[in-house]
Design a protein around this motif. Structure first.
Motif, PDB file in Angstrom:
ATOM      1  N   PHE A  33       0.841  -1.190   0.000  1.00  0.00           N
ATOM      2  CA  PHE A  33       0.000   0.000   0.000  1.00  0.00           C
ATOM      3  C   PHE A  33       0.882   1.248   0.000  1.00  0.00           C
ATOM      4  CE2 PHE A  33      -4.010  -2.053   1.454  1.00  0.00           C
ATOM      5  CZ  PHE A  33      -3.501  -3.283   1.818  1.00  0.00           C
ATOM      6  N   TYR A  35       0.379   5.228   0.989  1.00  0.00           N
ATOM      7  CA  TYR A  35      -0.477   6.237   1.596  1.00  0.00           C
ATOM      8  C   TYR A  35       0.241   7.577   1.579  1.00  0.00           C
ATOM      9  CZ  TYR A  35      -3.747   2.861   3.686  1.00  0.00           C
ATOM     10  OH  TYR A  35      -4.700   1.889   3.884  1.00  0.00           O
ATOM     11  N   TYR A  48      -3.012   0.366  -3.998  1.00  0.00           N
ATOM     12  CA  TYR A  48      -2.501  -0.826  -3.362  1.00  0.00           C
ATOM     13  C   TYR A  48      -2.402  -1.975  -4.356  1.00  0.00           C
ATOM     14  CZ  TYR A  48      -6.975  -3.314  -2.384  1.00  0.00           C
ATOM     15  OH  TYR A  48      -8.163  -3.985  -2.456  1.00  0.00           O
ATOM     16  N   GLY A  97      -2.161 -10.441   3.121  1.00  0.00           N
ATOM     17  CA  GLY A  97      -3.600 -10.210   3.107  1.00  0.00           C
ATOM     18  C   GLY A  97      -4.371 -10.853   1.996  1.00  0.00           C
ATOM     19  N   HIS A 102      -7.168 -10.845   6.459  1.00  0.00           N
ATOM     20  CA  HIS A 102      -6.834  -9.427   6.386  1.00  0.00           C
ATOM     21  C   HIS A 102      -5.835  -9.106   7.468  1.00  0.00           C
ATOM     22  CE1 HIS A 102     -10.147  -7.934   3.623  1.00  0.00           C
ATOM     23  NE2 HIS A 102     -10.152  -9.229   3.558  1.00  0.00           N
TER      24      HIS A 102
ATOM     25  N   TYR B  33     -12.759  -6.497   9.494  1.00  0.00           N
ATOM     26  CA  TYR B  33     -11.678  -6.465  10.472  1.00  0.00           C
ATOM     27  C   TYR B  33     -11.479  -5.027  10.930  1.00  0.00           C
ATOM     28  CZ  TYR B  33     -10.879 -10.974   8.328  1.00  0.00           C
ATOM     29  OH  TYR B  33     -11.053 -12.251   7.849  1.00  0.00           O
ATOM     30  N   PHE B  35      -9.029  -2.295  13.285  1.00  0.00           N
ATOM     31  CA  PHE B  35      -7.657  -2.098  13.713  1.00  0.00           C
ATOM     32  C   PHE B  35      -7.522  -0.776  14.464  1.00  0.00           C
ATOM     33  CE2 PHE B  35      -5.920  -5.275  10.722  1.00  0.00           C
ATOM     34  CZ  PHE B  35      -6.948  -5.350   9.791  1.00  0.00           C
ATOM     35  N   TYR B  37      -4.202   1.922  15.302  1.00  0.00           N
ATOM     36  CA  TYR B  37      -2.803   2.262  15.108  1.00  0.00           C
ATOM     37  C   TYR B  37      -2.464   3.484  15.941  1.00  0.00           C
ATOM     38  CZ  TYR B  37      -2.281  -0.893  11.148  1.00  0.00           C
ATOM     39  OH  TYR B  37      -2.206  -2.014  10.359  1.00  0.00           O
ATOM     40  N   PHE B  47       1.158  -0.569  14.730  1.00  0.00           N
ATOM     41  CA  PHE B  47      -0.018  -1.413  14.871  1.00  0.00           C
ATOM     42  C   PHE B  47      -0.254  -1.739  16.348  1.00  0.00           C
ATOM     43  CE2 PHE B  47      -2.930  -4.814  14.234  1.00  0.00           C
ATOM     44  CZ  PHE B  47      -2.498  -5.896  14.983  1.00  0.00           C
ATOM     45  N   ARG B  50      -5.849  -5.919  16.142  1.00  0.00           N
ATOM     46  CA  ARG B  50      -6.713  -6.324  15.032  1.00  0.00           C
ATOM     47  C   ARG B  50      -7.813  -7.205  15.603  1.00  0.00           C
ATOM     48  NH1 ARG B  50      -6.336 -11.348  12.115  1.00  0.00           N
ATOM     49  NH2 ARG B  50      -7.236 -11.242  10.027  1.00  0.00           N
ATOM     50  N   PHE B  91      -5.298   6.090  15.306  1.00  0.00           N
ATOM     51  CA  PHE B  91      -6.161   5.866  14.149  1.00  0.00           C
ATOM     52  C   PHE B  91      -6.893   4.542  14.283  1.00  0.00           C
ATOM     53  CE2 PHE B  91      -4.883   9.262  11.321  1.00  0.00           C
ATOM     54  CZ  PHE B  91      -3.604   9.572  11.727  1.00  0.00           C
ATOM     55  N   SER B  95     -11.251  -2.935   7.530  1.00  0.00           N
ATOM     56  CA  SER B  95     -11.005  -3.654   6.288  1.00  0.00           C
ATOM     57  C   SER B  95     -12.160  -4.605   6.075  1.00  0.00           C
ATOM     58  CB  SER B  95      -9.682  -4.422   6.385  1.00  0.00           C
ATOM     59  OG  SER B  95      -9.437  -5.155   5.219  1.00  0.00           O
ATOM     60  N   GLU B  96     -12.756  -4.556   4.880  1.00  0.00           N
ATOM     61  CA  GLU B  96     -13.920  -5.385   4.573  1.00  0.00           C
ATOM     62  C   GLU B  96     -13.532  -6.547   3.682  1.00  0.00           C
ATOM     63  OE1 GLU B  96     -15.913  -2.100   2.678  1.00  0.00           O
ATOM     64  OE2 GLU B  96     -17.466  -2.092   4.221  1.00  0.00           O
ATOM     65  N   ALA B  97     -14.153  -7.685   3.922  1.00  0.00           N
ATOM     66  CA  ALA B  97     -13.828  -8.864   3.125  1.00  0.00           C
ATOM     67  C   ALA B  97     -14.161  -8.644   1.645  1.00  0.00           C
ATOM     68  CB  ALA B  97     -14.570 -10.077   3.662  1.00  0.00           C
ATOM     69  N   THR B  99     -14.179  -6.009  -0.203  1.00  0.00           N
ATOM     70  CA  THR B  99     -13.374  -5.054  -0.958  1.00  0.00           C
ATOM     71  C   THR B  99     -11.911  -5.451  -0.958  1.00  0.00           C
ATOM     72  OG1 THR B  99     -13.220  -3.653   1.005  1.00  0.00           O
ATOM     73  CG2 THR B  99     -14.909  -3.096  -0.630  1.00  0.00           C
ATOM     74  N   GLY B 100     -11.684  -6.732  -0.743  1.00  0.00           N
ATOM     75  CA  GLY B 100     -10.319  -7.212  -0.780  1.00  0.00           C
ATOM     76  C   GLY B 100      -9.530  -6.685   0.376  1.00  0.00           C
ATOM     77  N   ASN B 101      -8.399  -6.145   0.104  1.00  0.00           N
ATOM     78  CA  ASN B 101      -7.523  -5.731   1.187  1.00  0.00           C
ATOM     79  C   ASN B 101      -7.552  -4.223   1.398  1.00  0.00           C
ATOM     80  OD1 ASN B 101      -5.973  -6.698   3.208  1.00  0.00           O
ATOM     81  ND2 ASN B 101      -4.109  -6.862   2.034  1.00  0.00           N
ATOM     82  N   GLN B 102      -8.624  -3.598   0.991  1.00  0.00           N
ATOM     83  CA  GLN B 102      -8.761  -2.154   1.148  1.00  0.00           C
ATOM     84  C   GLN B 102      -8.887  -1.814   2.633  1.00  0.00           C
ATOM     85  OE1 GLN B 102      -8.408   0.943   0.428  1.00  0.00           O
ATOM     86  NE2 GLN B 102      -9.999   1.333  -1.088  1.00  0.00           N
ATOM     87  N   PHE B 103      -8.132  -0.848   3.083  1.00  0.00           N
ATOM     88  CA  PHE B 103      -8.204  -0.369   4.463  1.00  0.00           C
ATOM     89  C   PHE B 103      -8.795   1.028   4.463  1.00  0.00           C
ATOM     90  CE2 PHE B 103      -5.760  -2.961   7.566  1.00  0.00           C
ATOM     91  CZ  PHE B 103      -5.396  -3.999   6.728  1.00  0.00           C
ATOM     92  N   PHE B 105      -9.193   4.259   6.898  1.00  0.00           N
ATOM     93  CA  PHE B 105      -8.729   4.848   8.152  1.00  0.00           C
ATOM     94  C   PHE B 105      -9.647   5.992   8.567  1.00  0.00           C
ATOM     95  CE2 PHE B 105      -4.644   3.152   9.463  1.00  0.00           C
ATOM     96  CZ  PHE B 105      -4.274   2.400   8.350  1.00  0.00           C
TER      97      PHE B 105
END
Lengths: 116, 115
Positions: A33, A35, A48, A97, A102, B33, B35, B37, B47, B50, B91, B95-97, B99-103, B105
């Motif tokens: 990723f 940012y 990403y 991931g 995840h 998920y 998180f 930070y 981190f 989680r 922060f 992360s949603e299943a 949308t893949g690995n999109q986080f 914040f």
């Protein structure tokens, strides 16, 4: 184990110059990723990759920005030409991931870019 | 729409006080998920924790504890007996299943612990 490694840590350049930021992922991680963090906009996802493939680049501000993963452990973010509004801290992060797991993001220390 | 909301922009507490940082999230996924930070003044993002959406058990780690409540879509973070070293921006992320690995914040909460 080495964490995510970014270089350079600090870069000061003049408007119009090309800037290349580099990132080395944690060994075994498969997601990468980029940012950008500014006071005004907070943390913004630029792009990403998963398994070297760009998945979402909708956060890339414009065509002046490009990112690549030439191999599984390394990425570059290039800005050409740079503008003062690109001044920010750029973070690279990696995670394990895929397949529904995840994993948490592990961030590098950031590259602070100042464009004069 | 903001997927992760941290309504508290800045908080100041006196050392040894307890403090809770709020995080409210929005998702239609059943699998996701969450998180937290920490970003201290030195700038790195560290981190902390989680959680997955199927595990609502609260967690305690030393002076840190997390309260996950799906009914209110919240994942709050409490620091007990705060210390000056806790001063940082915190922060929350989602992360949603689907949308893949999109986080996603939140905008962060800046915590200052006054000695």
């Amino acid at each position: 184990d080495a964490g995510v490694i970014q270089s350079p840590r600090h870069e000061v350049t003049e408007m119009g110059q090309e800037v290349t930021l580099r990132c080395k992922l944690i060994s075994g991680h498969n997601s990468l990723f980029w940012y950008r963090q500014t006071m005004m906009r907070g943390l913004e996802l630029l792009i990403y990759f998963n398994n070297n493939v760009p998945i979402d680049d909708s956060g890339m501000p414009e065509d002046r920005f490009s990112a690549k993963m030439p191999n599984a452990s390394f990425s570059t973010l290039k800005i050409q030409p740079s503008e003062p509004r690109d001044s920010a801290v750029y973070f690279c992060a990696s995670s394990l991931g895929s397949g529904g797991g995840h994993g948490e993001l592990f961030f590098g220390e950031g590259s602070r870019l100042t464009v004069l | 729409a903001q997927k992760v909301t941290q309504a508290q922009t800045e908080i100041s507490v006196v050392e040894k006080e307890d403090v809770t940082l709020d995080c409210v999230y929005e998702t239609r996924d059943t699998t996701y998920y969450l998180f937290w930070y920490k970003q201290p003044p030195s700038g790195e993002l560290v981190f902390l924790i989680r959680r997955n959406s199927f595990d609502e058990q609260n967690e305690i780690s030393g002076r840190y504890s997390w309260n996950f409540q799906k009914s209110t879509s919240s994942f709050n973070f409490t620091i007990t007996a705060s210390q000056v070293v806790d001063s940082a921006v915190y922060f929350c992320a989602l992360s949603e299943a689907r949308t893949g690995n999109q986080f996603y914040f939140g905008t962060g909460t800046s915590l200052t612990v006054i000695p």
